[in-house]
Design a protein around this motif. Structure first.
Motif, PDB file in Angstrom:
ATOM      1  N   ALA A   1       0.904  -1.238  -0.095  1.00  0.00           N
ATOM      2  CA  ALA A   1      -0.076  -0.157   0.081  1.00  0.00           C
ATOM      3  C   ALA A   1       0.756   1.298   0.138  1.00  0.00           C
ATOM      4  O   ALA A   1       1.952   1.310   0.584  1.00  0.00           O
ATOM      5  CB  ALA A   1      -1.011  -0.182   1.099  1.00  0.00           C
ATOM      6  N   LYS A   2       0.587   2.158  -0.422  1.00  0.00           N
ATOM      7  CA  LYS A   2       1.183   3.690  -0.722  1.00  0.00           C
ATOM      8  C   LYS A   2       1.202   4.259   0.553  1.00  0.00           C
ATOM      9  O   LYS A   2       0.177   4.091   1.614  1.00  0.00           O
ATOM     10  CB  LYS A   2       0.381   4.558  -1.705  1.00  0.00           C
ATOM     11  N   LYS A   3       2.223   5.019   1.018  1.00  0.00           N
ATOM     12  CA  LYS A   3       2.854   5.391   2.265  1.00  0.00           C
ATOM     13  C   LYS A   3       1.738   6.632   2.437  1.00  0.00           C
ATOM     14  O   LYS A   3       1.389   7.317   1.393  1.00  0.00           O
ATOM     15  CB  LYS A   3       4.055   5.873   2.269  1.00  0.00           C
TER      16      LYS A   3
ATOM     17  N   GLU B   1      -3.718   0.936  10.531  1.00  0.00           N
ATOM     18  CA  GLU B   1      -3.797   1.058   8.975  1.00  0.00           C
ATOM     19  C   GLU B   1      -2.772   1.820   8.656  1.00  0.00           C
ATOM     20  O   GLU B   1      -1.882   1.470   7.638  1.00  0.00           O
ATOM     21  CB  GLU B   1      -4.959   1.424   8.568  1.00  0.00           C
TER      22      GLU B   1
ATOM     23  N   LYS C   1       0.839   0.455   9.465  1.00  0.00           N
ATOM     24  CA  LYS C   1       1.273  -0.685   8.746  1.00  0.00           C
ATOM     25  C   LYS C   1       1.844  -0.217   7.111  1.00  0.00           C
ATOM     26  O   LYS C   1       2.579  -0.681   6.597  1.00  0.00           O
ATOM     27  CB  LYS C   1       0.219  -1.524   8.039  1.00  0.00           C
ATOM     28  N   GLN C   2       1.073   0.865   6.525  1.00  0.00           N
ATOM     29  CA  GLN C   2       1.398   1.440   5.218  1.00  0.00           C
ATOM     30  C   GLN C   2       2.701   1.980   5.199  1.00  0.00           C
ATOM     31  O   GLN C   2       3.543   2.414   4.410  1.00  0.00           O
ATOM     32  CB  GLN C   2       0.170   2.586   4.825  1.00  0.00           C
ATOM     33  N   ASN C   3       2.975   2.633   6.608  1.00  0.00           N
ATOM     34  CA  ASN C   3       4.246   3.486   6.719  1.00  0.00           C
ATOM     35  C   ASN C   3       5.360   2.782   7.184  1.00  0.00           C
ATOM     36  O   ASN C   3       6.340   3.372   7.567  1.00  0.00           O
ATOM     37  CB  ASN C   3       3.903   4.960   7.354  1.00  0.00           C
TER      38      ASN C   3
END
Length: 256
Positions: free
Chosen positions: A2-4, A60, A63-65
């Motif tokens: 996923a995108k940061k 969420e 996790k993405q970052n």
């Protein structure tokens, strides 16, 4: 992958979280003045829902970052004035009021996700793991909970809390096996730890006194005395290291 999430978005989310935390505080204040169980339950339910919304969002984004270190998290999410661990503690104090099965299951899921994602201190991890085990038992997954607890005790034989939970579960049965509880107390003693619950020792002592087994009763009385001495030493050490300035600062701290 996923995108940061960019910094600007995180700032915006921080603002939203601050608003949700203020709402939790308002609901807490209402709880202090409420006396009717049904209304307290509804207030508690609303608080849990808001906590869960916040956790869903921060998990969420983290996790993405790829945020795993608490220091980095606390730096990015300034909405949590006293850090993530303090916020988790305040959440647990709310879910402890509830006997709602769904709320307990959500708490378990949230704690599991938090443990898997963040590098908490070992003591916090152990505390959260035991809460998950207790929760599993409460919602009816007793065999699974007992199995996980056995594994936990093998990994942490020096921790009295695991043995205490085993004793409590046995004592809660209609016909508790007192011999089994006695063996758990002995196992804890053999591993150099105690169960800090006089009630459990008293039950075992009374059991052996009723059987006329004075030798066993005296043995468990000696374990109880050792536990009480250990408990006194523990609180004496705390008193010795207490800093009045720290206490006053802690009293000023908000719950969230």
């Amino acid at each position: 992958m996923a995108k940061k999430v960019n910094e600007e978005t995180i700032k915006k989310i921080n603002k939203e979280i601050e608003g949700k935390i203020e709402k939790i505080k308002e609901l807490r204040e209402l709880c202090y003045d409420e006396t009717e169980d049904e209304k307290l339950y509804e207030l508690n339910k609303k608080m849990v829902e808001i906590y869960e919304e916040i956790f869903k969002e921060i998990l969420e984004i983290s996790k993405q970052n790829q945020i795993k270190e608490l220091e980095e998290f606390d730096e990015k999410f300034s909405a949590f004035k006293f850090g993530l661990e303090h916020f988790v503690d305040s959440y647990l104090s709310v879910t402890n009021w509830s006997n709602d099965k769904k709320a307990i299951e959500k708490e378990t899921k949230t704690l599991e996700e938090l443990i898997n994602l963040f590098d908490f201190e070992e003591e916090s991890n152990k505390e959260y793991e035991l809460i998950i085990i207790r929760d599993s038992y409460v919602v009816g997954k007793k065999e699974k909970a007992e199995e996980i607890l056995e594994k936990w005790i093998k990994e942490h034989p020096e921790e009295g809390e695991g043995y205490q939970i085993k004793c409590e579960w046995e004592l809660d049965k209609n016909e508790p096996d007192m011999e089994k509880i006695a063996k758990i107390l002995e196992e804890a003693d053999n591993n150099g730890t105690f169960i800090f619950d006089e009630y459990i020792y008293d039950n075992v002592i009374e059991y052996y006194e009723d059987l006329g087994n004075d030798k066993k009763a005296e043995y468990f009385e000696s374990l109880l005395e050792k536990m009480e001495d250990e408990e006194d030493d523990f609180y004496d050490e705390i008193d010795k290291n207490l800093d009045l300035e720290d206490i006053f600062e802690d009293e000023k701290k908000e719950l969230i």
